[in-house]
Design an enzyme around this catalytic site. Structure first.
Site, PDB file in Angstrom:
ATOM      1  N   LYS A  82       0.848  -1.205   0.000  1.00  7.02           N
ATOM      2  CA  LYS A  82       0.000   0.000   0.000  1.00  7.02           C
ATOM      3  C   LYS A  82       0.881   1.251   0.000  1.00  7.02           C
ATOM      4  O   LYS A  82       1.868   1.324   0.737  1.00  7.02           O
ATOM      5  CB  LYS A  82      -0.899  -0.039   1.242  1.00  7.02           C
ATOM      6  CG  LYS A  82      -1.975   1.032   1.296  1.00  7.02           C
ATOM      7  CD  LYS A  82      -2.834   0.827   2.558  1.00  7.02           C
ATOM      8  CE  LYS A  82      -3.941   1.863   2.691  1.00  7.02           C
ATOM      9  NZ  LYS A  82      -4.683   1.712   3.961  1.00  7.02           N
ATOM     10  N   SER A 157      -9.654   2.209   3.133  1.00 10.84           N
ATOM     11  CA  SER A 157      -8.820   2.925   2.193  1.00 10.84           C
ATOM     12  C   SER A 157      -7.943   2.021   1.331  1.00 10.84           C
ATOM     13  O   SER A 157      -7.491   2.432   0.272  1.00 10.84           O
ATOM     14  CB  SER A 157      -7.927   3.902   2.954  1.00 10.84           C
ATOM     15  OG  SER A 157      -7.064   3.201   3.836  1.00 10.84           O
ATOM     16  N   SER A 181      -9.532  -0.349   7.259  1.00 13.32           N
ATOM     17  CA  SER A 181      -9.048  -0.289   5.873  1.00 13.32           C
ATOM     18  C   SER A 181      -8.363  -1.535   5.335  1.00 13.32           C
ATOM     19  O   SER A 181      -8.033  -1.593   4.153  1.00 13.32           O
ATOM     20  CB  SER A 181      -8.094   0.887   5.708  1.00 13.32           C
ATOM     21  OG  SER A 181      -8.838   2.068   5.706  1.00 13.32           O
TER      22      SER A 181
HETATM   23  N1  GLN Z   1     -12.751   4.236   6.556  1.00 14.43           N
HETATM   24  C1  GLN Z   1     -12.102   4.667   7.754  1.00 14.43           C
HETATM   25  C2  GLN Z   1     -11.777   6.135   7.667  1.00 14.43           C
HETATM   26  O1  GLN Z   1     -12.087   6.716   6.708  1.00 14.43           O
HETATM   27  C3  GLN Z   1     -10.911   3.839   8.044  1.00 14.43           C
HETATM   28  C4  GLN Z   1      -9.701   4.247   7.327  1.00 14.43           C
HETATM   29  C5  GLN Z   1      -8.515   3.376   7.626  1.00 14.43           C
HETATM   30  O2  GLN Z   1      -8.628   2.339   8.275  1.00 14.43           O
HETATM   31  N2  GLN Z   1      -7.363   3.819   7.154  1.00 14.43           N
HETATM   32  O3  GLN Z   1     -11.222   6.707   8.546  1.00 14.43           O
END
Ligand code: GLN
Length: 506
Positions: A82, A157, A181
């Site tokens: 990532k 994400s 994410s």
């Molecule tokens: N969807 C969550 C957010 O927007 C989690 C993001 C993540 O785990 N990086 O904060």
């Protein structure tokens, strides 16, 4: 031999094929690079592909194998990372324009471990800007598409890592999970994602979103593969002050044990009712039925404070992010915008941040700065921290009576691109089931539970007490085996074929 066959095998099976000499790492790496060339035009899972470096590593591993060196079990199996994890000499953008053109001068600890073990790094995967989002639509470099239906989101994400693994561009990938994410993209792409116990995988070299919540972990197609990758990247790191000193557990062994007799599984009452799509719930219940027939005990538990977890997260996370993102000021990294009329330090910072950050990142910096400001600190940040303690206590109480907790990973299957992009609140609600684990530091895994609405994959999540990550592999590996018996093979085998670009046409 058909490379189309070998790239569809699990990472463990690919490693075995390297061991027997059925294929070389160079051929295996090239097969994945060919797959990326053929399908990534459609998916946009990769922001950067590093063919030369991946092939150089693969040749080196082949030479070491030929010389009879003792190799890591995953040596020669390629991986995607990532793009929020820094890689020396390779672009790292965090999905943001503000880092465009920045080349990190060092490797994250987990990347150092991948390199030392001889895993060719195929490239860097797409993500919501600074890992803020649940759909990958907040990337400054265009959304990633779901391999099951390219009109849909791949989760976020870490949608790039999940789509890469789900489409056979990579057998393994690294994700990061601050609020879900790794797990939510896993659920909506039919792949496996694990958020390890906070502190068990080094955060050194992760571009921080919310330091007290961030945790890197494996994105794979099988539970065993996740376990093998977890064993490789976990372990104490003196460069991360929150790194745990614990020895790494025998995760792969747990994944293979397939024994859930006597295991007590608690269904979280607050996370399975209305708000979860009917077919997602049906697959969840069926998964539990399989486990019960295999000897697990299913009980219902209440975690009453989980209903406040989302609210607390969306104060704590932006607060920490607003502070972590202050360093992107046009002075040190990547983008610098110099206004012609007044090129002062302050105006450069303002113009750079204005042009370099996207809307969601700005929204969260504003939220976080507000929540931390004098006068509001106690009411917002302070209260959120108290809720965090209550969520932790709910976990402690629940784990007094059960070994693991379970819920659907995500309330729905993958939604359509564009469907929630203008509605931040609807987007945030996707994280309802995944966030409590981040607030408490507990580990979690998402495993495919079957096909739900519109014939798209859904996931089931298991959560274990801090430092009991091997329980996730035990229950996840057992469920995967039971479901694959019932389905006659892996869920991903049911995904439609992607349109491929003929070799040389790209
Ligand atoms: N969807 C969550 C957010 O927007 C989690 C993001 C993540 O785990 N990086 O904060």
């Amino acid at each position: 031999m058909s490379h189309d066959d070998i790239i569809r095998r699990s990472a463990a099976a690919q490693a075995a094929a390297l061991g027997t000499g059925e294929i070389s790492s160079e051929e295996l790496t090239r097969a994945h690079l060919d797959r990326i060339a053929a399908v990534d035009g459609e998916l946009n899972a990769f922001l950067h592909v590093n063919e030369d470096e991946a092939l150089t590593t693969s040749r080196d591993v082949d030479a070491r194998r030929a010389a009879g060196d003792q190799l890591h079990p995953l040596a020669g199996v390629p991986i995607a990372v990532k793009d929020v994890v820094v890689t020396e000499g390779q672009p790292t953008t965090a999905g943001s324009r503000i880092l465009e053109g920045w080349i990190p001068p060092y490797d994250a600890t987990l990347v150092t471990r991948l390199r030392a073990a001889g895993l060719p790094i195929l490239g860097k995967t797409n993500l919501d800007e600074f890992a803020m989002g649940s759909s990958t639509e907040n990337s400054a470099f265009g959304p990633t598409r779901n391999p099951w239906d390219t009109g849909r989101i791949p989760g976020g994400s870490g949608g790039g890592s999940a789509a890469a693994v789900g489409s056979y561009e990579a057998p393994l990938a690294i994700g990061t999970d601050t609020g879900g994410s790794i797990r939510q993209p896993g659920a909506v792409t039919g792949t496996v994602g694990v958020k390890p116990t906070y502190g068990s995988v080094s955060r050194y070299g992760l571009i921080a979103m919310a330091s007290s919540l961030d945790q890197a972990g494996p994105v794979t197609r099988t539970v065993e593969d996740a376990a093998l990758l977890h064993e490789l990247i976990a372990g104490h790191d003196p460069l991360d002050s929150t790194s745990l000193p614990d020895p790494v557990g025998a995760y792969a062994e747990a994944a293979r044990s397939r024994d859930v007799r006597g295991l007590r599984i608690g269904v979280i009452e607050e996370l399975e009712g209305e708000g979860f799509a009917p077919e997602v719930r049906a697959r969840f219940t069926e998964s539990l039925d399989h486990l019960e027939r295999a000897g697990a005990e299913i009980v219902r538990v209440s975690c009453p404070n989980f209903r406040y977890a989302l609210g607390a997260y969306y104060l704590i996370m932006p607060s920490e992010a607003s502070s972590n993102l202050a360093k992107f000021d046009g002075m040190r990294f990547g983008l610098r915008v110099v206004p012609e009329d007044s090129p002062t330090a302050e105006s450069v910072m303002k113009a750079t941040r204005g042009a370099g950050f996207g809307d969601e990142v700005k929204r969260r910096i504003l939220l976080g700065t507000y929540a931390l400001s004098a006068g509001y600190f106690d009411a917002y940040y302070g209260s959120a921290q108290k809720v965090r303690t209550l969520v932790q206590r709910d976990f402690t109480a629940a784990f007094d009576s059960v070994d693991v907790l379970a819920s659907p990973t995500s309330p729905t299957v993958a939604f359509r691109l564009g469907e929630k992009v203008d509605d931040p609140m609807a987007m945030y609600l996707n994280d309802i089931a995944t966030i409590p684990a981040n607030l408490a530091g507990t580990p979690g895994i998402s495993v495919p539970s079957g096909l739900a609405e519109d014939g798209l994959p859904a996931g089931i999540q298991f959560l274990a007490p801090i430092r009991a990550d091997e329980r996730l592999y035990r229950v996840g590996g057992a469920l995967e085996a039971l479901l694959e018996d019932a389905w006659g093979g892996p869920l991903l085998a049911k995904a439609p074929e992607l349109a491929t670009i003929a070799q040389g046409a790209k």
